[in-house]
Design a protein around this motif. Structure first.
Motif, PDB file in Angstrom:
ATOM      1  N   MET A   1       0.847  -1.167   0.000  1.00 36.90           N
ATOM      2  CA  MET A   1       0.000   0.000   0.000  1.00 36.90           C
ATOM      3  C   MET A   1       0.903   1.245   0.000  1.00 36.90           C
ATOM      4  N   ILE A   2       0.687   2.116  -0.934  1.00 38.14           N
ATOM      5  CA  ILE A   2       1.443   3.364  -1.051  1.00 38.14           C
ATOM      6  C   ILE A   2       0.616   4.492  -0.428  1.00 38.14           C
ATOM      7  N   GLU A   3       1.254   5.294   0.414  1.00 36.99           N
ATOM      8  CA  GLU A   3       0.587   6.422   1.073  1.00 36.99           C
ATOM      9  C   GLU A   3       1.403   7.689   0.848  1.00 36.99           C
ATOM     10  N   THR A   4       0.736   8.819   0.789  1.00 36.71           N
ATOM     11  CA  THR A   4       1.396  10.115   0.745  1.00 36.71           C
ATOM     12  C   THR A   4       1.197  10.782   2.103  1.00 36.71           C
ATOM     13  N   LEU A   5       2.294  11.130   2.752  1.00 32.98           N
ATOM     14  CA  LEU A   5       2.259  11.749   4.077  1.00 32.98           C
ATOM     15  C   LEU A   5       2.936  13.106   4.017  1.00 32.98           C
ATOM     16  N   THR A   6       2.571  13.976   4.946  1.00 32.37           N
ATOM     17  CA  THR A   6       3.164  15.304   5.036  1.00 32.37           C
ATOM     18  C   THR A   6       4.074  15.347   6.261  1.00 32.37           C
ATOM     19  N   ILE A   7       5.290  15.886   6.072  1.00 29.57           N
ATOM     20  CA  ILE A   7       6.225  16.019   7.186  1.00 29.57           C
ATOM     21  C   ILE A   7       6.778  17.443   7.237  1.00 29.57           C
ATOM     22  N   ASP A   8       7.260  17.814   8.413  1.00 30.37           N
ATOM     23  CA  ASP A   8       7.931  19.102   8.612  1.00 30.37           C
ATOM     24  C   ASP A   8       9.421  18.835   8.757  1.00 30.37           C
TER      25      ASP A   8
ATOM     26  N   TYR B   1      14.763   4.992   7.405  1.00 28.64           N
ATOM     27  CA  TYR B   1      15.511   5.405   6.229  1.00 28.64           C
ATOM     28  C   TYR B   1      15.841   6.891   6.313  1.00 28.64           C
ATOM     29  N   ILE B   2      16.703   7.338   5.427  1.00 28.20           N
ATOM     30  CA  ILE B   2      17.094   8.748   5.334  1.00 28.20           C
ATOM     31  C   ILE B   2      16.469   9.336   4.084  1.00 28.20           C
ATOM     32  N   GLU B   3      15.860  10.508   4.243  1.00 31.39           N
ATOM     33  CA  GLU B   3      15.300  11.237   3.097  1.00 31.39           C
ATOM     34  C   GLU B   3      15.784  12.679   3.190  1.00 31.39           C
ATOM     35  N   ASP B   4      16.239  13.224   2.082  1.00 33.62           N
ATOM     36  CA  ASP B   4      16.689  14.614   2.066  1.00 33.62           C
ATOM     37  C   ASP B   4      15.496  15.556   1.979  1.00 33.62           C
ATOM     38  N   CYS B   5      15.569  16.666   2.695  1.00 34.23           N
ATOM     39  CA  CYS B   5      14.548  17.710   2.613  1.00 34.23           C
ATOM     40  C   CYS B   5      14.531  18.260   1.187  1.00 34.23           C
ATOM     41  N   VAL B   6      13.331  18.451   0.644  1.00 31.57           N
ATOM     42  CA  VAL B   6      13.219  18.965  -0.720  1.00 31.57           C
ATOM     43  C   VAL B   6      13.542  20.455  -0.794  1.00 31.57           C
TER      44      VAL B   6
ATOM     45  N   THR C   1       5.723  13.369   1.207  1.00 29.20           N
ATOM     46  CA  THR C   1       6.590  12.247   0.851  1.00 29.20           C
ATOM     47  C   THR C   1       5.727  11.022   0.633  1.00 29.20           C
ATOM     48  N   VAL C   2       6.203  10.114  -0.167  1.00 27.45           N
ATOM     49  CA  VAL C   2       5.474   8.880  -0.472  1.00 27.45           C
ATOM     50  C   VAL C   2       6.146   7.730   0.268  1.00 27.45           C
ATOM     51  N   VAL C   3       5.337   6.915   0.957  1.00 28.79           N
ATOM     52  CA  VAL C   3       5.866   5.765   1.689  1.00 28.79           C
ATOM     53  C   VAL C   3       5.169   4.493   1.220  1.00 28.79           C
ATOM     54  N   ASP C   4       5.918   3.381   1.246  1.00 32.46           N
ATOM     55  CA  ASP C   4       5.387   2.076   0.872  1.00 32.46           C
ATOM     56  C   ASP C   4       5.152   1.278   2.145  1.00 32.46           C
ATOM     57  N   CYS C   5       3.903   1.177   2.560  1.00 31.15           N
ATOM     58  CA  CYS C   5       3.560   0.512   3.813  1.00 31.15           C
ATOM     59  C   CYS C   5       3.586  -1.013   3.691  1.00 31.15           C
ATOM     60  N   SER C   6       3.626  -1.544   2.475  1.00 34.65           N
ATOM     61  CA  SER C   6       3.600  -2.992   2.298  1.00 34.65           C
ATOM     62  C   SER C   6       4.879  -3.663   2.800  1.00 34.65           C
ATOM     63  N   ALA C   7       5.942  -2.896   2.984  1.00 34.22           N
ATOM     64  CA  ALA C   7       7.207  -3.445   3.478  1.00 34.22           C
ATOM     65  C   ALA C   7       7.271  -3.461   5.008  1.00 34.22           C
ATOM     66  N   GLY C   8       6.227  -2.988   5.680  1.00 33.44           N
ATOM     67  CA  GLY C   8       6.209  -2.982   7.140  1.00 33.44           C
ATOM     68  C   GLY C   8       6.989  -1.804   7.715  1.00 33.44           C
ATOM     69  N   ASP C   9       7.364  -1.912   8.989  1.00 30.40           N
ATOM     70  CA  ASP C   9       8.097  -0.843   9.657  1.00 30.40           C
ATOM     71  C   ASP C   9       9.453  -0.644   8.992  1.00 30.40           C
ATOM     72  N   GLN C  10       9.872   0.619   8.883  1.00 29.42           N
ATOM     73  CA  GLN C  10      11.107   0.942   8.184  1.00 29.42           C
ATOM     74  C   GLN C  10      11.806   2.125   8.842  1.00 29.42           C
TER      75      GLN C  10
END
Length: 60
Positions: free
Chosen positions: A1-8, A29-34, A18-27
């Motif tokens: 399941m793909i979800e779009t979430l908002t972060i600060d 990771y590092i994401e760079d601020c846009v 940001t888009v997250v893939d919930c089908s992989a379970g708990d995760q």
């Protein structure tokens, strides 16, 4: 399941989506601020009520 979430960004405070893939379970990771391009530590927890994304600075 793909979800779009908002972060600060914990560095510059800007809000972005940001888009997250919930089908992989708990995760973790590092994401760079846009906006400021700094690395954000993201922790995704998949719960029965939906995904929960917590973020913090990479240098904390």
């Amino acid at each position: 399941m793909i979800e779009t979430l908002t972060i600060d960004c914990p560095y510059c405070g800007e809000t972005f989506s940001t888009v997250v893939d919930c089908s992989a379970g708990d995760q973790a990771y590092i994401e760079d601020c846009v906006v400021c391009c700094r690395p954000i530590e993201c922790r995704l927890t998949v719960t029965p009520d939906g995904p929960v994304l917590t973020v913090q600075r990479d240098d904390d």
